[in-house]
Design a protein around this motif. Structure first.
Motif, PDB file in Angstrom:
ATOM      1  N   VAL A 248      41.316  48.712  -1.332  1.00 50.96           N
ATOM      2  CA  VAL A 248      42.220  49.646  -2.217  1.00 50.96           C
ATOM      3  C   VAL A 248      41.466  51.081  -2.177  1.00 50.96           C
ATOM      4  CG1 VAL A 248      43.186  50.712  -4.264  1.00 50.96           C
ATOM      5  CG2 VAL A 248      43.116  47.845  -3.428  1.00 50.96           C
ATOM      6  N   SER A 249      42.049  52.138  -1.820  1.00 49.93           N
ATOM      7  CA  SER A 249      41.445  53.463  -2.001  1.00 49.93           C
ATOM      8  C   SER A 249      41.858  53.768  -3.370  1.00 49.93           C
ATOM      9  CB  SER A 249      42.391  54.218  -0.988  1.00 49.93           C
ATOM     10  OG  SER A 249      42.012  55.713  -1.231  1.00 49.93           O
TER      11      SER A 249
ATOM     12  N   VAL B 171      36.532  48.233  -1.422  1.00 52.78           N
ATOM     13  CA  VAL B 171      37.011  49.663  -2.343  1.00 52.78           C
ATOM     14  C   VAL B 171      36.741  51.016  -1.323  1.00 52.78           C
ATOM     15  CG1 VAL B 171      34.808  49.591  -3.457  1.00 52.78           C
ATOM     16  CG2 VAL B 171      36.669  50.759  -4.460  1.00 52.78           C
ATOM     17  N   GLU B 172      37.723  51.832  -1.460  1.00 50.39           N
ATOM     18  CA  GLU B 172      37.398  53.003  -0.742  1.00 50.39           C
ATOM     19  C   GLU B 172      37.537  54.261  -1.611  1.00 50.39           C
ATOM     20  OE1 GLU B 172      39.702  55.983   2.468  1.00 50.39           O
ATOM     21  OE2 GLU B 172      40.354  53.839   2.302  1.00 50.39           O
ATOM     22  N   LEU B 173      36.434  54.853  -1.831  1.00 51.76           N
ATOM     23  CA  LEU B 173      36.051  55.983  -2.846  1.00 51.76           C
ATOM     24  C   LEU B 173      36.310  57.235  -2.237  1.00 51.76           C
ATOM     25  CD1 LEU B 173      34.664  56.269  -5.695  1.00 51.76           C
ATOM     26  CD2 LEU B 173      32.678  56.672  -4.346  1.00 51.76           C
ATOM     27  N   LEU B 174      36.658  58.117  -3.320  1.00 52.69           N
ATOM     28  CA  LEU B 174      36.875  59.641  -3.160  1.00 52.69           C
ATOM     29  C   LEU B 174      35.924  60.096  -4.191  1.00 52.69           C
ATOM     30  CD1 LEU B 174      39.777  58.465  -2.344  1.00 52.69           C
ATOM     31  CD2 LEU B 174      40.433  60.879  -2.381  1.00 52.69           C
ATOM     32  N   ALA B 175      34.464  60.213  -3.759  1.00 52.37           N
ATOM     33  CA  ALA B 175      33.422  60.656  -4.798  1.00 52.37           C
ATOM     34  C   ALA B 175      33.885  62.014  -5.476  1.00 52.37           C
ATOM     35  CB  ALA B 175      32.225  60.675  -4.085  1.00 52.37           C
TER      36      ALA B 175
ATOM     37  N   LEU C 181      33.349  43.193  -5.002  1.00 56.32           N
ATOM     38  CA  LEU C 181      33.840  44.357  -4.040  1.00 56.32           C
ATOM     39  C   LEU C 181      32.783  44.701  -2.954  1.00 56.32           C
ATOM     40  CD1 LEU C 181      35.994  46.227  -6.439  1.00 56.32           C
ATOM     41  CD2 LEU C 181      36.905  44.794  -4.935  1.00 56.32           C
ATOM     42  N   GLU C 182      33.301  45.053  -1.896  1.00 52.97           N
ATOM     43  CA  GLU C 182      32.305  45.670  -1.105  1.00 52.97           C
ATOM     44  C   GLU C 182      32.757  47.199  -0.783  1.00 52.97           C
ATOM     45  OE1 GLU C 182      32.095  44.300   3.158  1.00 52.97           O
ATOM     46  OE2 GLU C 182      33.592  42.933   2.487  1.00 52.97           O
ATOM     47  N   PRO C 183      31.777  48.026  -0.290  1.00 56.94           N
ATOM     48  CA  PRO C 183      32.310  49.275  -0.051  1.00 56.94           C
ATOM     49  C   PRO C 183      32.991  49.346   1.283  1.00 56.94           C
ATOM     50  CG  PRO C 183      30.032  49.389  -0.665  1.00 56.94           C
ATOM     51  CD  PRO C 183      30.690  47.863  -0.449  1.00 56.94           C
ATOM     52  N   SER C 184      34.269  49.777   1.390  1.00 56.74           N
ATOM     53  CA  SER C 184      34.915  49.846   2.574  1.00 56.74           C
ATOM     54  C   SER C 184      34.929  51.206   3.434  1.00 56.74           C
ATOM     55  CB  SER C 184      36.344  49.444   2.460  1.00 56.74           C
ATOM     56  OG  SER C 184      37.127  50.292   1.789  1.00 56.74           O
ATOM     57  N   CYS C 185      35.361  52.377   2.525  1.00 51.35           N
ATOM     58  CA  CYS C 185      35.134  53.716   3.351  1.00 51.35           C
ATOM     59  C   CYS C 185      34.773  54.674   2.113  1.00 51.35           C
ATOM     60  CB  CYS C 185      36.389  53.909   3.980  1.00 51.35           C
ATOM     61  SG  CYS C 185      36.744  55.380   5.032  1.00 51.35           S
ATOM     62  N   TYR C 186      34.064  55.700   2.558  1.00 55.79           N
ATOM     63  CA  TYR C 186      33.944  56.738   1.831  1.00 55.79           C
ATOM     64  C   TYR C 186      34.775  58.101   2.344  1.00 55.79           C
ATOM     65  CZ  TYR C 186      30.903  60.387  -0.449  1.00 55.79           C
ATOM     66  OH  TYR C 186      30.428  61.491  -1.079  1.00 55.79           O
ATOM     67  N   ASP C 187      35.516  58.635   1.454  1.00 49.71           N
ATOM     68  CA  ASP C 187      36.207  59.731   1.805  1.00 49.71           C
ATOM     69  C   ASP C 187      35.720  61.199   1.567  1.00 49.71           C
ATOM     70  OD1 ASP C 187      38.220  57.650   2.307  1.00 49.71           O
ATOM     71  OD2 ASP C 187      39.782  58.511   0.958  1.00 49.71           O
ATOM     72  N   ALA C 188      35.523  61.801   2.839  1.00 47.97           N
ATOM     73  CA  ALA C 188      34.774  62.918   2.555  1.00 47.97           C
ATOM     74  C   ALA C 188      35.814  64.221   2.742  1.00 47.97           C
ATOM     75  CB  ALA C 188      33.779  63.109   3.529  1.00 47.97           C
TER      76      ALA C 188
ATOM     77  N   ALA D 148      27.355  58.531   1.421  1.00 47.30           N
ATOM     78  CA  ALA D 148      28.133  57.594   1.562  1.00 47.30           C
ATOM     79  C   ALA D 148      27.172  56.490   1.997  1.00 47.30           C
ATOM     80  CB  ALA D 148      28.756  57.835   3.075  1.00 47.30           C
ATOM     81  N   SER D 149      25.993  56.527   2.627  1.00 46.47           N
ATOM     82  CA  SER D 149      25.024  55.636   3.039  1.00 46.47           C
ATOM     83  C   SER D 149      24.332  55.277   1.594  1.00 46.47           C
ATOM     84  CB  SER D 149      23.998  55.931   4.012  1.00 46.47           C
ATOM     85  OG  SER D 149      22.867  55.188   4.292  1.00 46.47           O
ATOM     86  N   MET D 150      24.104  56.017   0.744  1.00 49.26           N
ATOM     87  CA  MET D 150      23.221  55.694  -0.376  1.00 49.26           C
ATOM     88  C   MET D 150      24.297  54.965  -1.423  1.00 49.26           C
ATOM     89  SD  MET D 150      21.877  59.521  -1.271  1.00 49.26           S
ATOM     90  CE  MET D 150      21.119  59.069  -2.693  1.00 49.26           C
ATOM     91  N   LEU D 151      25.469  54.912  -1.291  1.00 47.19           N
ATOM     92  CA  LEU D 151      26.564  53.864  -1.930  1.00 47.19           C
ATOM     93  C   LEU D 151      26.868  52.954  -1.199  1.00 47.19           C
ATOM     94  CD1 LEU D 151      28.767  56.875  -3.793  1.00 47.19           C
ATOM     95  CD2 LEU D 151      26.740  55.469  -4.637  1.00 47.19           C
ATOM     96  N   GLY D 152      26.335  52.476  -0.061  1.00 47.63           N
ATOM     97  CA  GLY D 152      26.591  51.335   0.600  1.00 47.63           C
ATOM     98  C   GLY D 152      27.684  51.397   1.491  1.00 47.63           C
ATOM     99  N   PHE D 153      28.242  52.559   2.060  1.00 43.51           N
ATOM    100  CA  PHE D 153      29.532  52.855   2.797  1.00 43.51           C
ATOM    101  C   PHE D 153      28.986  52.865   4.359  1.00 43.51           C
ATOM    102  CE2 PHE D 153      31.127  54.092  -1.293  1.00 43.51           C
ATOM    103  CZ  PHE D 153      32.296  53.326  -1.191  1.00 43.51           C
TER     104      PHE D 153
END
Length: 351
Positions: free
Chosen positions: A9-10, A40-44, A73-80, A108-113
């Protein structure tokens, strides 16, 4: 061919509940887990206050990974978002833009993406200038293929040339399922009615979309000037003729707004996914409205998922709800919509 399609889920999907204070970041993760999604997809920049400072702290990262463990949950994608116009008097230099991309790769890497989404407006030389760092951090940069853009097109060819030229394994595409719309979303049509659009003009627009679908959409071309490319794409797909017909029918502002908005949706053949599967490592499962029977009103979910299965896709389909923007005058329930969409995808994947 074997496939491993997972559901994500984004958090973009929960933007209304987040903005209204009904959900905080942990609440969004909790609702994601309730749907049965595992990613989980994150828009930081949207969901982490004082971005990017908290990500730099061990305290926040410990909390983030604690939440992921708590909700399985696992990190799926980081939206930049490459904000290259943060100054009024100039666009950021190439070096500044590359540094911003590198910052986002590091965060992104720091948050596991392992995957990072960048927008179609990201210049190709910024992506190319970031590839070595992406490889060093083992984060793949994915260019979002958002309507009206498409794979198997002149626009995509330029990026494919860069992939082959550099030999990179850390750049590819993130298709957005908004490019697989067989219809204009019903929530947009209903909003147009509420705003005063006439049934005659709505039919003109809907018939025009159906004609584009039948003929096959003329695909957008690559151009550094996205506005120019978009207008050429619209004209090539019959915008002038449609707008003339709406004008002749006495269309007012609501009719013209509906007509213009119809070009934010498009149809691509699902075969495009199969042809490019080696360069696809994440997917935005865009949707607009899922009814109680778990049928999406615009996006051809079963057909698209079947193409992913046939191609042997190994990655996430990440629910991205975009229907809420058309419902804010009558009420948005993103939580229920995401739940329905996840169930629709589950049935398509397991069916």
């Amino acid at each position: 061919m074997s496939y491993d399609i997972k559901r994500s889920v984004s958090l973009y999907s929960y933007q209304d509940e987040y903005y209204d204070g009904k959900l905080d970041l942990e609440g969004c993760l909790r609702e994601t887990a309730k749907t049965g999604a595992t990613g989980v997809e994150l828009l930081a920049e949207q969901m982490i206050r004082r971005f990017p400072l908290p990500i730099e702290t061990q305290e926040f990262r410990d909390q983030w990974f604690g939440w992921l463990k708590k909700y399985n949950l696992e990190p799926s994608c980081y939206d930049a978002f490459l904000e290259n116009k943060i100054y009024d008097n100039r666009t950021l230099s190439l070096g500044e833009q590359i540094n911003m991309m590198k910052r986002d790769i590091r965060l992104a890497s720091m948050l596991g993406f392992k995957n990072l989404r960048t927008l179609v407006s990201t210049p190709m030389d910024v992506i190319e200038g970031s590839l070595d760092y992406a490889a060093e951090m083992d984060v793949k940069i994915g260019l979002e293929v958002h309507a009206p853009f498409s794979l198997n097109s002149g626009w995509a060819d330029g990026y494919m040339e860069m992939i082959h030229k550099t030999g990179t394994k850390h750049f590819g595409f993130i298709p957005d399922m908004g490019i697989f719309c067989r219809n204009i979303p019903d929530v947009l049509r209903d909003k147009a009615r509420r705003q005063g659009a006439s049934e005659e003009c709505i039919k003109i627009v809907d018939d025009s979309y159906a004609q584009r679908l039948e003929k096959g959409f003329v695909k957008i071309k690559y151009d550094l000037n996205l506005g120019k490319a978009n207008m050429e794409y619209r004209m090539a797909n019959g915008m002038k003729e449609m707008m003339d017909a709406v004008e002749k029918a006495g269309g007012g502002p609501a009719d013209k707004a509906y007509a213009g908005a119809s070009f934010t949706y498009s149809w691509s053949e699902p075969q495009d996914l199969i042809d490019n599967i080696d360069y696809i490592f994440h997917t935005h499962a865009k949707f607009y409205n899922v009814h109680e029977d778990y049928v999406e009103t615009a996006v051809a979910i079963p057909e698209v998922v079947e193409a992913f299965k046939k191609a042997g896709y190994k990655g996430f389909l990440s629910s991205e709800y975009e229907g809420g923007e058309h419902l804010r005058d009558v009420g948005v329930d993103s939580i229920e919509q995401v739940r329905r969409h996840q169930e629709a995808m589950r049935r398509a994947i397991e069916g």
